[in-house]
Scaffold this active site. Structure first.
Site, PDB file in Angstrom:
ATOM      1  N   GLY A 127       0.832  -1.201   0.000  1.00 32.53           N
ATOM      2  CA  GLY A 127       0.000   0.000   0.000  1.00 32.53           C
ATOM      3  C   GLY A 127       0.864   1.248   0.000  1.00 32.53           C
ATOM      4  O   GLY A 127       1.046   1.891   1.039  1.00 32.53           O
ATOM      5  N   TYR A 128       1.437   1.553  -1.146  1.00 33.28           N
ATOM      6  CA  TYR A 128       2.307   2.734  -1.272  1.00 33.28           C
ATOM      7  C   TYR A 128       1.633   3.845  -2.070  1.00 33.28           C
ATOM      8  O   TYR A 128       1.293   4.886  -1.550  1.00 33.28           O
ATOM      9  CB  TYR A 128       3.619   2.328  -1.971  1.00 33.28           C
ATOM     10  CG  TYR A 128       4.722   1.935  -1.016  1.00 33.28           C
ATOM     11  CD1 TYR A 128       4.432   1.294   0.170  1.00 33.28           C
ATOM     12  CD2 TYR A 128       6.047   2.204  -1.306  1.00 33.28           C
ATOM     13  CE1 TYR A 128       5.438   0.935   1.047  1.00 33.28           C
ATOM     14  CE2 TYR A 128       7.058   1.848  -0.442  1.00 33.28           C
ATOM     15  CZ  TYR A 128       6.758   1.216   0.731  1.00 33.28           C
ATOM     16  OH  TYR A 128       7.762   0.874   1.582  1.00 33.28           O
ATOM     17  N   THR A 161      -0.940  -4.306  -6.283  1.00 34.50           N
ATOM     18  CA  THR A 161      -0.806  -5.530  -7.071  1.00 34.50           C
ATOM     19  C   THR A 161      -1.272  -6.755  -6.291  1.00 34.50           C
ATOM     20  O   THR A 161      -0.787  -7.002  -5.182  1.00 34.50           O
ATOM     21  CB  THR A 161       0.658  -5.713  -7.517  1.00 34.50           C
ATOM     22  OG1 THR A 161       1.071  -4.528  -8.192  1.00 34.50           O
ATOM     23  CG2 THR A 161       0.817  -6.901  -8.438  1.00 34.50           C
ATOM     24  N   GLU A 244      13.710  -3.156  -3.844  1.00 34.52           N
ATOM     25  CA  GLU A 244      12.794  -3.436  -4.945  1.00 34.52           C
ATOM     26  C   GLU A 244      13.489  -3.213  -6.284  1.00 34.52           C
ATOM     27  O   GLU A 244      13.363  -4.000  -7.206  1.00 34.52           O
ATOM     28  CB  GLU A 244      11.561  -2.531  -4.841  1.00 34.52           C
ATOM     29  CG  GLU A 244      10.551  -2.773  -5.959  1.00 34.52           C
ATOM     30  CD  GLU A 244       9.378  -1.810  -5.929  1.00 34.52           C
ATOM     31  OE1 GLU A 244       9.302  -1.004  -4.985  1.00 34.52           O
ATOM     32  OE2 GLU A 244       8.559  -1.873  -6.851  1.00 34.52           O
TER      33      GLU A 244
END
Lengths: 398, 380
Positions: A127-128, A161, A244
């Site tokens: 949840g960014y 996602t 990431e």
């Protein structure tokens, strides 16, 4: 410095091969080989097999339950898995929130969350991003207001996602609206079953559902779910984004992609001869293969520096830029190779594993959807424009 | 030299643009795409009524005496609204074949009702092994009494499900890739032995796999000359390429407009993202690409009826290469500059991108036309 594998490395490679051969479900392998979309259960069966062997969190240090592999071993593992058509490991637990928890979390949080990640028993999502924030992550507005032992969360997240499959979400929330944009942000772990959470699908250009909007309406989250200190979530976010970007180069997947293009070019005809014999098409493939090699050795250099004790630096932004461009180029060439049979739209073959006969050759029906879908790689994880800003500022000092 | 439109042409342009603006909003298009047919009969009737279906045919053929310029005007406006109605397969290809090679009887039976909006067409020429080589024809037509028997398979036949007549290329003599020995037949879509597998395409149009199993047709089904159909068909494909290039120009202009509007209003880091130089330069490149595409389309529109076949072919191939290149750049850039929203189904951006991508492949991709152009250019 040594490019050749040692005897131990070769033995390790055989061990990984034997494991994948024995543990990767045949139906999952088949879907990956054909470029089809996978279901939650497909990922879970493979990841849990890795988890049982202690290999799912292969980048973690030993003291947090990782296998303690060398950089070479990680490289071998990733390449063997990709070669043998294993699905990519979903990074949200193993590569994102896990390292944040063992680096910034309390002992209790480590004991609570890490086993579920190591064994792939719990599906995490991210949840960014928020509507309107995009690559400007620090402009996020989802609020978390302290109320006794809880935070009350209100707002929404987007580009989430696989959140429709998730058990937990890790979120950046604003706990102090009056401070500077990068301050006053906190890192919260939220159970997706908490009342007040709604997940709404976003349908992509290829017709598929892989991302969502997530809405928080007075969602009560225990204060114990805060990772790190209140207001210092940006530290966790930066740490996580650096990790990431490292995985995002997708070198093994791109190598497999180049092979797939060659295979299509062998099967397609052009004026009575295989397309692969066409000089200009051969050169395009060769050019792509050289690009992949350059990327591979850049990544190996970064990994080697990390193995020597360095942290991933801003130069890994380069891996994200070139990695995404190469993934996109692969899909362009595949599309070019299949010609007219890129045109039929056959979603059932992509998502439901239907028994329908494909229209045209089987290698053709994923070409266009993949081309459309992979446009996202230069946008997500911080757009390529943003990555270039990072390099120009942090590396070149401009 | 005068590269501006005549008053009549301006009127047509304004009319088609008004139709797209007022009656082809993106949500309306989405609804039309979701119907079984995939296009709107009401719109088709309107096209007939407004004269667009007969615009580019001679008055002798029952048309309004226009030509390639009128076709381009209509197709460009259609491109700007992603119009789904089957103008290209019916009017440009089917109508084009009849105008160029049809007998008086064929024109009366097929072209006149097409112009009136009563008949639609499809062109079946794609074969799996052939890629973009129109001479690579494995479908056969064998003499049978006074007529012919057609057998074989054609792929990706646009509008076959709605077509009354399917124009099919078949081999009547020679080896599989010989230029001589290809004949064009007009086959009734409901004829015995014609079977279809219908499907939507990536860009929301409709196409079919069509199988011809011993389909019997009369001698009067031959369009143009027996064994001499390739030149006829190539000419029509070249004209269709130019029409489609005009459509692509319309797509590109619409995309650029949407992207420009977006980067002027979308804020990040406290300013509209259009203030970032990297996006400014990319937007400038998008405009440059669209300008080049427009120029090459204009060139090809004006040269496509040249009596010299080499001039015509070079014009079509040159425009197709440019459109492929520009369309890819503009499409990819629009998606990138819209960020995540650009890859969703919700915005029109991805739909323009998909259409431009299919246009790049249709009738031969950049590589194919670059090779064809090189061959023609170096031979001269």
């Amino acid at each position: 410095m040594d490019l050749a594998f040692t005897k131990e490395d070769l033995a390790f490679r055989d061990e990984v091969r034997a494991f994948v051969e024995a543990e990767l479900p045949a139906d999952v392998r088949d879907k990956v080989a054909k470029g089809k979309h996978l279901e939650r259960d497909d990922y879970m069966r493979w990841q849990q097999a890795l988890g049982r062997r202690g290999w799912l969190v292969y980048t973690w240090p030993k003291k947090h339950g990782g296998p303690g592999w060398t950089v070479t071993q990680r490289y071998i593992f990733e390449n063997v898995c990709a070669d043998m058509n294993a699905p990519g490991i979903i990074p949200f637990g193993s590569k994102m929130v896990g390292p944040v928890i063992y680096t910034f979390g309390t002992d209790e949080q480590k004991a609570t969350y890490l086993p579920g990640i190591r064994e792939s028993k719990v599906w995490w999502c991210q949840g960014y991003s928020e509507p309107g924030s995009g690559s400007d992550l620090a402009s996020l507005r989802t609020r978390a207001v302290r109320d006794g032992d809880h935070y009350v969360v209100n707002g929404s997240k987007t580009w989430n996602t696989m959140g429709h499959w998730a058990d937990w979400i890790f979120c950046l929330v604003r706990t102090d609206p009056d401070s500077k944009p990068q301050e006053g942000i906190s890192f919260l772990l939220i159970d997706m079953k908490t009342p007040g959470i709604t997940v709404k699908p976003i349908i992509m250009a290829d017709g598929g559902h892989e991302v969502n909007e997530v809405f928080f309406d007075d969602v009560r989250v225990p204060v114990a779910n805060l990772v790190g200190k209140e207001g210092e979530g940006w530290t966790c976010a930066k740490f996580l984004l650096a990790n990431e970007r490292l995985g995002i180069a997708a070198v093994p997947q791109s190598k497999r992609g180049v092979d797939a293009v060659k295979k299509i070019a062998r099967a397609e005809n052009d004026n009575g001869r295989p397309l692969i014999e066409d000089a200009s098409f051969r050169e395009k493939i060769a050019d792509l293969e050289i690009q992949v090699t350059a990327l591979e050795y850049t990544e190996l250099r970064a990994l080697s520096a990390m193995a020597a004790g360095g942290a991933p630096g801003p130069e890994v932004s380069f891996l994200k830029i070139r990695g995404s461009e190469i993934q996109q180029r692969i899909t362009e060439l595949a599309l070019e190779a299949v010609g007219y049979y890129a045109m039929p739209y056959q979603p059932a073959l992509l998502w439901h594993g239907a028994n329908e006969e494909p229209i045209g050759p089987e290698h053709a029906h994923t070409a266009a959807p993949r081309y459309f879908n992979v446009r996202k790689t230069s946008i997500y994880g911080g757009s390529n424009e943003i990555q270039k800003n990072v390099i120009s500022k942090m590396v070149l000092g401009l | 030299m005068d590269l501006s439109y005549s008053d009549e042409q301006k009127q047509i342009k304004e009319g088609v643009e008004r139709f797209v603006r007022e009656q082809y909003a993106f949500e309306t298009r989405r609804k039309i795409a979701a119907t079984d047919r995939g296009w709107s009969p009401e719109n088709w009737a309107k096209f007939a009524e407004l004269g667009w279906l007969g615009m580019s045919f001679s008055e002798d053929d029952g048309g309004f005496g226009g030509g390639a310029v009128e076709t381009s005007i209509i197709m460009e406006a259609f491109g700007s609204g992603l119009v789904l109605e089957p103008y290209l397969p019916t009017v440009v290809m089917g109508g084009g074949l009849l105008a160029a090679g049809g007998t008086a009887a064929q024109k009366e039976a097929l072209l006149a009702p097409m112009i009136a909006g009563e008949k639609q067409f499809a062109a079946a020429y794609v074969e799996k092994q052939a890629r973009y080589n129109l001479a690579d024809v494995a479908v056969t037509a064998k003499k049978s009494g006074a007529g012919w028997t057609i057998s074989g398979h054609k792929g990706v036949v646009y509008n076959a499900a709605s077509a009354d007549t399917i124009f099919v290329t078949a081999r009547t003599a020679g080896g599989q890739r010989d230029e001589k020995g290809v004949t064009v037949f007009a086959v009734d879509a409901k004829a015995k032995g014609v079977s279809r597998r219908d499907y939507p395409t990536q860009d929301a149009l409709r196409a079919s796999e069509v199988t011809f199993a011993d389909v019997a047709v009369g001698a009067d089904a031959v369009v143009g000359e027996v064994d001499g159909g390739l030149a006829l068909f190539e000419g029509v494909v070249d004209r269709a390429i130019v029409a489609m290039c005009a459509e692509a120009v319309g797509c590109m202009d619409a995309l650029n407009k949407a992207t420009l509007e977006y980067i002027k209003t979308r804020k990040q880091f406290g300013v509209p993202i259009g203030k970032f130089q990297v996006l400014q330069h990319r937007m400038v490149d998008c405009f440059t690409n669209a300008q080049e595409a427009r120029s090459m389309t204009l060139m090809a529109t004006l040269k496509i009826d040249d009596p010299d076949a080499a001039t015509r072919k070079k014009a079509a191939s040159g425009a197709k290469v440019q459109i492929g290149k520009s369309g890819r750049f503009v499409g990819q850039s629009a998606v990138q500059m819209h960020g995540g929203m650009g890859v969703t189904d919700e915005l029109s951006v991805s739909h323009y991108f998909k259409r431009l991508t299919m246009i790049e492949t249709m009738f031969g991709n950049q590589q194919h036309h670059l090779s064809r152009y090189a061959g023609l250019s170096m031979a001269a």
